[in-house]
Write a protein that holds these residues in place. Structure first.
Motif, PDB file in Angstrom:
ATOM      1  N   ILE A   9     -98.176 -31.796 -52.338  1.00 44.49           N
ATOM      2  CA  ILE A   9     -99.124 -32.897 -52.395  1.00 44.49           C
ATOM      3  C   ILE A   9     -98.669 -33.994 -53.338  1.00 44.49           C
ATOM      4  CG2 ILE A   9    -101.498 -33.490 -53.022  1.00 44.49           C
ATOM      5  CD1 ILE A   9    -102.319 -30.748 -52.065  1.00 44.49           C
ATOM      6  N   PHE A  10     -98.130 -33.640 -54.464  1.00 43.80           N
ATOM      7  CA  PHE A  10     -97.711 -34.701 -55.400  1.00 43.80           C
ATOM      8  C   PHE A  10     -96.507 -34.227 -56.193  1.00 43.80           C
ATOM      9  CE2 PHE A  10     -97.464 -38.366 -57.485  1.00 43.80           C
ATOM     10  CZ  PHE A  10     -98.275 -38.654 -58.562  1.00 43.80           C
ATOM     11  N   ILE A  11     -95.385 -34.878 -55.987  1.00 44.79           N
ATOM     12  CA  ILE A  11     -94.121 -34.502 -56.607  1.00 44.79           C
ATOM     13  C   ILE A  11     -94.200 -34.589 -58.122  1.00 44.79           C
ATOM     14  CG2 ILE A  11     -93.287 -36.855 -56.451  1.00 44.79           C
ATOM     15  CD1 ILE A  11     -91.148 -33.780 -56.156  1.00 44.79           C
ATOM     16  N   PHE A  12     -93.454 -33.696 -58.777  1.00 42.13           N
ATOM     17  CA  PHE A  12     -93.245 -33.659 -60.206  1.00 42.13           C
ATOM     18  C   PHE A  12     -94.437 -33.148 -60.999  1.00 42.13           C
ATOM     19  CE2 PHE A  12     -89.980 -37.280 -59.884  1.00 42.13           C
ATOM     20  CZ  PHE A  12     -89.032 -36.383 -59.465  1.00 42.13           C
ATOM     21  N   PHE A  13     -95.596 -33.820 -60.920  1.00 40.31           N
ATOM     22  CA  PHE A  13     -96.634 -33.538 -61.898  1.00 40.31           C
ATOM     23  C   PHE A  13     -97.968 -33.103 -61.321  1.00 40.31           C
ATOM     24  CE2 PHE A  13     -94.056 -37.209 -63.195  1.00 40.31           C
ATOM     25  CZ  PHE A  13     -93.284 -36.575 -64.125  1.00 40.31           C
ATOM     26  N   ILE A 138     -85.914 -29.368 -56.460  1.00 42.81           N
ATOM     27  CA  ILE A 138     -86.901 -29.104 -57.507  1.00 42.81           C
ATOM     28  C   ILE A 138     -87.881 -28.031 -57.051  1.00 42.81           C
ATOM     29  CG2 ILE A 138     -88.776 -30.098 -58.859  1.00 42.81           C
ATOM     30  CD1 ILE A 138     -87.262 -32.746 -58.797  1.00 42.81           C
ATOM     31  N   GLU A 139     -88.340 -28.125 -55.783  1.00 47.17           N
ATOM     32  CA  GLU A 139     -89.252 -27.118 -55.237  1.00 47.17           C
ATOM     33  C   GLU A 139     -88.639 -25.720 -55.302  1.00 47.17           C
ATOM     34  OE1 GLU A 139     -92.527 -27.001 -53.148  1.00 47.17           O
ATOM     35  OE2 GLU A 139     -92.592 -28.153 -54.999  1.00 47.17           O
ATOM     36  N   ASP A 140     -87.329 -25.632 -55.083  1.00 49.13           N
ATOM     37  CA  ASP A 140     -86.647 -24.337 -55.092  1.00 49.13           C
ATOM     38  C   ASP A 140     -86.129 -23.953 -56.473  1.00 49.13           C
ATOM     39  OD1 ASP A 140     -87.098 -23.993 -52.409  1.00 49.13           O
ATOM     40  OD2 ASP A 140     -85.212 -24.893 -51.785  1.00 49.13           O
ATOM     41  N   GLY A 141     -86.559 -24.689 -57.497  1.00 53.12           N
ATOM     42  CA  GLY A 141     -86.185 -24.347 -58.857  1.00 53.12           C
ATOM     43  C   GLY A 141     -84.707 -24.501 -59.144  1.00 53.12           C
ATOM     44  N   PHE A 142     -84.060 -25.467 -58.480  1.00 52.61           N
ATOM     45  CA  PHE A 142     -82.614 -25.700 -58.614  1.00 52.61           C
ATOM     46  C   PHE A 142     -81.794 -24.475 -58.217  1.00 52.61           C
ATOM     47  CE2 PHE A 142     -84.437 -28.948 -61.346  1.00 52.61           C
ATOM     48  CZ  PHE A 142     -83.686 -30.070 -60.993  1.00 52.61           C
ATOM     49  N   THR A 302     -82.341 -24.098 -67.363  1.00 52.20           N
ATOM     50  CA  THR A 302     -83.527 -23.971 -68.219  1.00 52.20           C
ATOM     51  C   THR A 302     -84.816 -24.341 -67.489  1.00 52.20           C
ATOM     52  OG1 THR A 302     -83.270 -26.242 -69.037  1.00 52.20           O
ATOM     53  CG2 THR A 302     -82.133 -24.496 -70.246  1.00 52.20           C
ATOM     54  N   PHE A 303     -84.703 -24.802 -66.248  1.00 48.66           N
ATOM     55  CA  PHE A 303     -85.888 -25.217 -65.499  1.00 48.66           C
ATOM     56  C   PHE A 303     -86.729 -24.009 -65.112  1.00 48.66           C
ATOM     57  CE2 PHE A 303     -88.064 -26.305 -61.500  1.00 48.66           C
ATOM     58  CZ  PHE A 303     -88.778 -27.411 -61.922  1.00 48.66           C
ATOM     59  N   GLU A 304     -88.059 -24.079 -65.402  1.00 48.98           N
ATOM     60  CA  GLU A 304     -88.953 -22.961 -65.127  1.00 48.98           C
ATOM     61  C   GLU A 304     -90.206 -23.414 -64.386  1.00 48.98           C
ATOM     62  OE1 GLU A 304     -89.739 -21.014 -68.784  1.00 48.98           O
ATOM     63  OE2 GLU A 304     -87.716 -20.204 -69.011  1.00 48.98           O
ATOM     64  N   GLU A 309     -92.499 -30.410 -68.549  1.00 47.51           N
ATOM     65  CA  GLU A 309     -91.897 -29.743 -69.702  1.00 47.51           C
ATOM     66  C   GLU A 309     -90.384 -29.922 -69.696  1.00 47.51           C
ATOM     67  OE1 GLU A 309     -91.337 -25.178 -71.362  1.00 47.51           O
ATOM     68  OE2 GLU A 309     -93.135 -25.691 -70.198  1.00 47.51           O
ATOM     69  N   PHE A 310     -89.786 -29.844 -68.523  1.00 45.19           N
ATOM     70  CA  PHE A 310     -88.345 -30.038 -68.393  1.00 45.19           C
ATOM     71  C   PHE A 310     -87.952 -31.457 -68.814  1.00 45.19           C
ATOM     72  CE2 PHE A 310     -84.601 -31.185 -65.812  1.00 45.19           C
ATOM     73  CZ  PHE A 310     -83.715 -30.197 -66.205  1.00 45.19           C
TER      74      PHE A 310
END
Length: 437
Positions: A9-13, A138-142, A302-304, A309-310
């Protein structure tokens, strides 16, 4: 999938629950209050002497990034990811529009004028010109095996939640034996629950999977209204604003024999409606806007699953407090409705955003063109909308009004028949209609 589907629905945040509401139903001449939100002039010379809406809801989703196979989804016991097909491009788009119509009513003041009061709660989210490969990574956590480059020159995203109380007044502006022109305006008192937005005009970079490094340059802006929590929208602490809708309707009644026959008693042959909705804004005091300097190379290991936060941990940021003025999703609506026989009609509609897709601090509807045959009577209406949507392509649906109950979708037929759909909507309504004799 590593992250829930709702994050689309809304990228990033943003993780919350873009136009159109009550798709197809608002054209029905017995729609009552629902017709007012599409064109306030529908309140005049209505086929109802009064209409009381109890509760109604509508959800509209439109995107060009991800498709869902509904048959596979409902028939599979496996992960939802098996029912998804992705179409990443350099400029993907997402729109979501949630509209809840609360207690509302309309009635006729006299032979020439009518009045109505409506209450609504609305949530809209738009994401424009986002690189689909970056979004997918980003969706796949890199956790990806491919290198890629990206260039975001006109990326914008806006989510906004608000409530509104509308007062509609309409009257006959001009009438002759075979012609009727009505006009109306809805004045809206707005109560904003908050907003969040993000944008960038110069973000570019690349990702290298073998070293798990993301190299970027440019700036990224992220902002929220004061104390806005996208995970828990609070409608108790609201900010006031004002807006309005305006509309006109022309009807041609070639068989009306004399002026003693009311226009609603003589079904029109042709109806043309034009309206502009959602003119106005809500101003939030002391919003927080953070600008990230994205010129850096960072380790994505380090992406979680928490993008903010990242960003805070890896990029220099400057935060300021300032007032934020959120514009409503202003739109132009055009309707041509033709009566084929006494109870059979066909309509053509265009819903067009009057907001530029890359404009900041503003939501926008998805541009849509619709053709809809329907059967319409006092207690029963059946309609079959077929539309071309800005990002979701062709859709076909069905709807039903049976006395006080209305249900439907502008996309249900095409969704059930398609292997992958990129647009979906559904609505329901419960009301107390008081028909004219």
């Amino acid at each position: 999938m590593k992250t829930p589907f709702i994050t689309l629905i809304f990228i990033f945040f943003i993780s919350l629950i873009s136009a159109q509401s009550y798709f197809g139903h608002t054209v029905d001449n017995y729609a009552g209050v629902h017709g007012i939100i599409y064109n306030p002039a529908n309140i005049v010379e209505s086929n109802l002497r009064a209409d009381i809406n109890l509760i109604s809801g509508s959800v509209f989703i439109d995107n060009d990034y991800i498709g869902i196979g509904f048959n596979e989804l409902f028939n599979s016991n496996e992960d939802i990811d098996n029912s998804l097909e992705r179409f990443p491009s350099s400029s993907n788009n997402f729109n979501i529009n949630v509209d809840v119509l609360g207690p509302s009513f309309m009635f006729n003041l006299n032979k020439k004028s009518s009045i109505g009061i409506s209450s609504r709660v609305r949530v809209m989210s738009n994401l424009n010109e986002i690189d689909g490969t970056l979004f997918e990574t980003i969706e796949d956590g890199f956790d990806d095996n491919d290198d890629f480059d990206f260039d975001q020159q006109n990326f914008t995203g806006t989510a906004h939640a608000w409530a509104e109380i509308g007062l509609t007044y309409g009257r006959i502006l001009w009438n002759k034996q075979n012609h009727l022109l009505t006009g109306a305006v809805t004045l809206k008192y707005l109560q904003g629950a908050g907003s969040a937005f993000t944008n960038s005009t110069n973000l570019e970079g690349n990702y290298v999977d073998s070293t798990e490094t993301l190299t970027t340059s440019g700036e990224l802006v992220y902002g929220t209204s004061n104390d806005f929590d996208n995970d828990d929208i609070d409608f108790n602490d609201l900010t006031a604003g004002f807006g309005f809708d305006i509309g006109f309707v022309y009807e041609w009644h070639p068989d009306r024999e004399n002026d003693t026959i009311r226009f609603y008693q003589d079904p029109y042959k042709l109806k043309i409606g034009v309206s502009v909705t959602d003119i106005g804004s809500i101003k939030y005091d002391e919003g927080e806007i953070t600008t990230y300097d994205m010129t850096a190379t960072v380790n994505t290991a380090t992406f979680e699953d928490d993008v903010k936060e990242f960003l805070d941990n890896n990029y220099n940021a400057t935060a300021i407090n300032q007032n934020i003025k959120m514009q409503l999703p202003t739109a132009l609506h055009i309707l041509v409705d033709y009566r084929l026989a006494k109870k059979w009609l066909i309509s053509a509609q265009a819903d067009l955003s009057m907001v530029a897709a890359d404009e900041q601090l503003n939501n926008a509807i998805s541009n849509t063109v619709l053709l809809m045959p329907r059967y319409e009577s006092k207690w029963l209406s059946v309609f079959a909308p077929m539309s071309l949507r800005q990002y979701g392509g062709f859709t076909a649906g069905a709807g039903l009004r049976f006395g006080p109950l209305s249900v439907g979708s502008g996309s249900i037929l095409s969704n059930l028949l398609s292997d992958s759909t990129q647009s979906a909507d559904v609505f329901f309504g419960l009301k107390i209609p008081l028909y004219r004799k």
